[in-house]
Design a protein around this motif. Structure first.
Motif, PDB file in Angstrom:
ATOM      1  N   LYS B 140       0.866  -1.178   0.000  1.00 24.86           N
ATOM      2  CA  LYS B 140       0.000   0.000   0.000  1.00 24.86           C
ATOM      3  C   LYS B 140       0.908   1.235   0.000  1.00 24.86           C
ATOM      4  CE  LYS B 140      -2.785   2.379   3.537  1.00 24.86           C
ATOM      5  NZ  LYS B 140      -3.526   2.190   4.806  1.00 24.86           N
ATOM      6  N   ALA B 170      -6.178  -1.066   1.160  1.00 28.73           N
ATOM      7  CA  ALA B 170      -5.546  -1.792   2.258  1.00 28.73           C
ATOM      8  C   ALA B 170      -5.298  -3.238   1.861  1.00 28.73           C
ATOM      9  CB  ALA B 170      -6.435  -1.752   3.503  1.00 28.73           C
ATOM     10  N   ALA B 171      -4.379  -3.853   2.609  1.00 28.85           N
ATOM     11  CA  ALA B 171      -4.194  -5.304   2.652  1.00 28.85           C
ATOM     12  C   ALA B 171      -4.083  -6.004   1.300  1.00 28.85           C
ATOM     13  CB  ALA B 171      -5.330  -5.924   3.468  1.00 28.85           C
ATOM     14  N   GLU B 342       6.353  -3.626  11.498  1.00 30.44           N
ATOM     15  CA  GLU B 342       5.028  -4.223  11.515  1.00 30.44           C
ATOM     16  C   GLU B 342       4.735  -4.869  10.170  1.00 30.44           C
ATOM     17  OE1 GLU B 342       1.867  -1.008  11.541  1.00 30.44           O
ATOM     18  OE2 GLU B 342       3.644   0.213  11.909  1.00 30.44           O
ATOM     19  N   TYR B 343       3.635  -5.623  10.154  1.00 32.97           N
ATOM     20  CA  TYR B 343       3.105  -6.267   8.947  1.00 32.97           C
ATOM     21  C   TYR B 343       4.140  -7.162   8.251  1.00 32.97           C
ATOM     22  CZ  TYR B 343      -0.829  -6.585   5.743  1.00 32.97           C
ATOM     23  OH  TYR B 343      -1.919  -7.026   5.034  1.00 32.97           O
ATOM     24  N   TYR B 363       6.787   6.056   6.422  1.00 32.14           N
ATOM     25  CA  TYR B 363       6.782   4.599   6.527  1.00 32.14           C
ATOM     26  C   TYR B 363       7.545   4.018   5.350  1.00 32.14           C
ATOM     27  CZ  TYR B 363       3.960   3.790  10.616  1.00 32.14           C
ATOM     28  OH  TYR B 363       3.540   3.696  11.913  1.00 32.14           O
ATOM     29  N   SER B 386       3.449   0.655   3.106  1.00 38.14           N
ATOM     30  CA  SER B 386       3.105  -0.234   4.212  1.00 38.14           C
ATOM     31  C   SER B 386       2.368  -1.455   3.686  1.00 38.14           C
ATOM     32  CB  SER B 386       2.244   0.499   5.239  1.00 38.14           C
ATOM     33  OG  SER B 386       1.018   0.886   4.659  1.00 38.14           O
ATOM     34  N   GLN B 387       2.028  -2.352   4.579  1.00 39.49           N
ATOM     35  CA  GLN B 387       1.283  -3.576   4.284  1.00 39.49           C
ATOM     36  C   GLN B 387       1.871  -4.368   3.108  1.00 39.49           C
ATOM     37  OE1 GLN B 387      -3.016  -2.324   4.263  1.00 39.49           O
ATOM     38  NE2 GLN B 387      -2.952  -3.260   6.288  1.00 39.49           N
TER      39      GLN B 387
END
Lengths: 208, 392
Positions: B140, B170-171, B342-343, B363, B386-387
């Protein structure tokens, strides 16, 4: 969300004044002072009271998170999403009634119940075509998808409380943004506490 | 070809063990030397000569990510001598035995792609694991309040925007075989799950129920999708066919579940749940059944599990005292806290994790070599990345 409580009072006062004059138009806000059962000066035609369909209240006869019994699966969301779509929203009207949560929790705190009650009361005399969106939000301290689920759980907790207060479950949809839409920047409790919230949006009929 | 090579190496190792328990880099000659490098946690010094520019930087990045360190010709265990004039060429030898373990020239695509191919060959020869230099990631990318789904090479080069909705996403989750990507998008004003065919750009909402639709995870055989839906009144785990049909509810807790992932055999799901009031990991048969808590000793408040493709470990994020990446044996046990981030998402060879971490106000994506605990940032992506999900 930097609105001070003083401004909130002003907004309330204004809303009460408007209501007092018997305005024929849509009420400009949920007029009752939170916690008080003051009637809303509605448009006078389509006000309707909906019988409770939720789990009901416990002994104290006051809606609070104690009434949400653990182990229940929850109140299902309406299957027809199209009913809610393509309709204008008004987020301002409920701005002062945003519900705030404790860190990593989704129960509606006792000091937040009055705001939920005011929204429920508003709908008792709102036009039949008016519905409600509850947005769930989180602070930045949880991970993305965990927060997306937690934000939804928060919105659903508010929704369940509203249904216990008599609002039809079919009139309320929920949308979780997790931590994607903070209202306060910063990495302190001050910002976090403002971001852990359930926000109400009035959903207006399509033709208005 | 690869299979055959593996067997030969395995045989060579056995020979070494039989001949000499010390199994050092002594004059055992040729292939047997390799036994010395089986220890995945050791950093291997290597020397590159004859390379310039992008080829040199690509080779360095690819090798450092999997536990090699750049060393002078007198300190290195391995010497890579070659050129990148018009194509990438290489001769790789063991400095102690002088044995040549690889001699190869590459053609086609770009010099950068050729360098990745060489890096993978070196890693396979010396570390005896499939390389990751030619793999893909999805993630993302947030910028200015909106986010889009992107894919890129594992090192962050060749970024391609998959969505252009100026909404929230997301995701992202790859379907096995890299042909399809699943993700969550708010483009219709609600978080819904889409299946997006990369070759054609066609996409289809596979879950757009009232409430939350997110966290798609495709089974290793590509035939089922696990996801989080709240249509029943609470965020629960559901399973469907790849097109969203045949929906079945798996959990029905009052608390919320999040981030399902699959065991490599497709038999078990692992996910986070707040059933006991605080986020913990649980497993459950994909065929349905009871939720079983996964022990993660030493850490609390754990989310975002990802099961390693070799089945041995589960990586996850703990949110106690800031975000940290951890691993735990798949059957549960003592969790190891690795690095801030994270993730986590496993590489196809189960050695490396890609993760997201805050770097100043941004990020960024980073690669963690789990055995050596070394982290390398993917630097060339602008915006908040991210993600990440590593294509398998």
């Amino acid at each position: 969300m930097k609105r001070s409580s003083l401004v909130n009072l002003l907004v309330l006062g204004l809303a009460l004044a408007v209501g007092g004059f018997g305005c024929k138009h849509r009420p400009k806000g949920p007029t009752p002072i939170p916690g008080q059962k003051t009637a809303v000066a509605g448009p006078g035609t389509e006000g309707r009271a909906t019988p409770p369909i939720g789990g009901g209240l416990d002994k104290d006869n006051r809606p609070d998170s104690e009434d949400l019994k653990p182990g229940q699966g929850g109140t299902p969301l309406p299957s027809d999403r199209g009913y809610f779509e393509g309709r204008p929203t008004d987020g301002k009207i409920f701005e002062a009634y945003t519900v705030y949560f404790d860190y990593d929790r989704h129960n509606v705190k006792p000091d937040q119940v009055a705001k939920v009650q005011a929204v429920a009361d508003f709908f008792k005399s709102a036009p039949a075509g008016d519905d409600l969106v509850i947005e769930g939000h989180c602070d930045e301290r949880g991970t993305d998808e965990y927060n997306r689920a937690l934000g939804e759980r928060r919105a659903l907790a508010v929704r369940e409380m509203l249904t216990q207060m008599g609002l039809a479950a079919g009139r309320i949809r929920t949308i979780s943004y997790g931590k994607d839409k903070p209202v306060a920047e910063g990495h302190s409790e001050d910002a976090w506490s403002k971001n852990r919230r359930g926000q109400f949006l009035l959903l207006l009929p399509k033709d208005k | 070809m690869m299979k055959k090579f593996r067997y030969m190496e395995a045989a060579a190792i056995l020979l070494v063990w039989g001949a000499s328990m010390a199994a050092t880099h002594a004059e055992t000659g040729g292939k047997m030397i390799i036994s010395r490098e089986v220890d995945a946690t050791k950093t291997i010094p290597i020397n590159l000569s004859g390379y310039t520019g992008e080829v040199l930087s690509t080779l360095k990045f690819d090798l450092e990510v999997v536990g090699f360190s750049m060393a002078g010709p007198e300190q290195a265990d391995y010497l890579v001598v070659g050129s990148n004039a018009s194509r990438v060429e290489a001769r790789v030898s063991n400095r102690f035995s002088k044995a040549e373990i690889l001699a190869k020239a590459y053609s086609g695509a770009s010099l950068r792609a050729q360098a990745h191919a060489l890096a993978d060959d070196i890693v396979e020869k010396i570390r005896q694991v499939p390389g990751i230099a030619q793999t893909k990631i999805a993630f993302k990318l947030e910028s200015g309040g909106t986010s889009e789904i992107c894919i890129a090479d594992y090192d962050g080069f060749n970024v391609i925007k998959i969505t252009n909705d100026r909404s929230l996403v997301a995701a992202p989750a790859w379907s096995p075989g890299r042909k399809k990507l699943y993700y969550t998008s708010y483009r219709l004003g609600n978080p819904d799950i889409y299946a997006h065919v990369l070759a054609t750009g066609e996409r289809q909402a596979i879950a757009k129920y009232t409430g939350l639709n997110t966290s798609a995870a495709v089974s290793p055989d590509g035939r089922r999708v696990a996801m989080i839906l709240s249509k029943g009144g609470s965020p629960d785990i559901y399973l469907s066919n790849p097109d969203g049909s045949g929906l079945r509810q798996l959990t029905s807790t009052r608390e919320d579940e999040s981030s399902p992932c699959w065991s490599p055999d497709g038999q078990t799901l692992c996910f986070a749940s707040r059933q006991t009031g605080r986020a913990s990991l649980y497993t459950m048969p994909a065929a349905g059944g009871a939720m079983k808590r996964l022990r993660t000793e030493n850490v609390a408040s754990v989310t975002e599990p990802d099961w390693s493709p070799d089945g041995k470990n589960i990586a996850f994020t703990t949110t106690t005292g800031g975000f940290h990446i951890c691993t735990v044996p798949a059957q549960g046990g003592v969790a190891e806290v690795l690095v801030p981030g994270e993730y986590p998402s496993w590489s196809p060879n189960s050695r490396t994790l890609i993760l997201s971490r805050r770097n100043g106000n941004r990020y960024v994506l980073s690669l963690l070599d789990v055995p050596t605990k070394k982290v390398k940032d993917i630097g060339q992506i602008s915006g908040n990345a991210s993600q990440p999900d590593w294509a398998k």
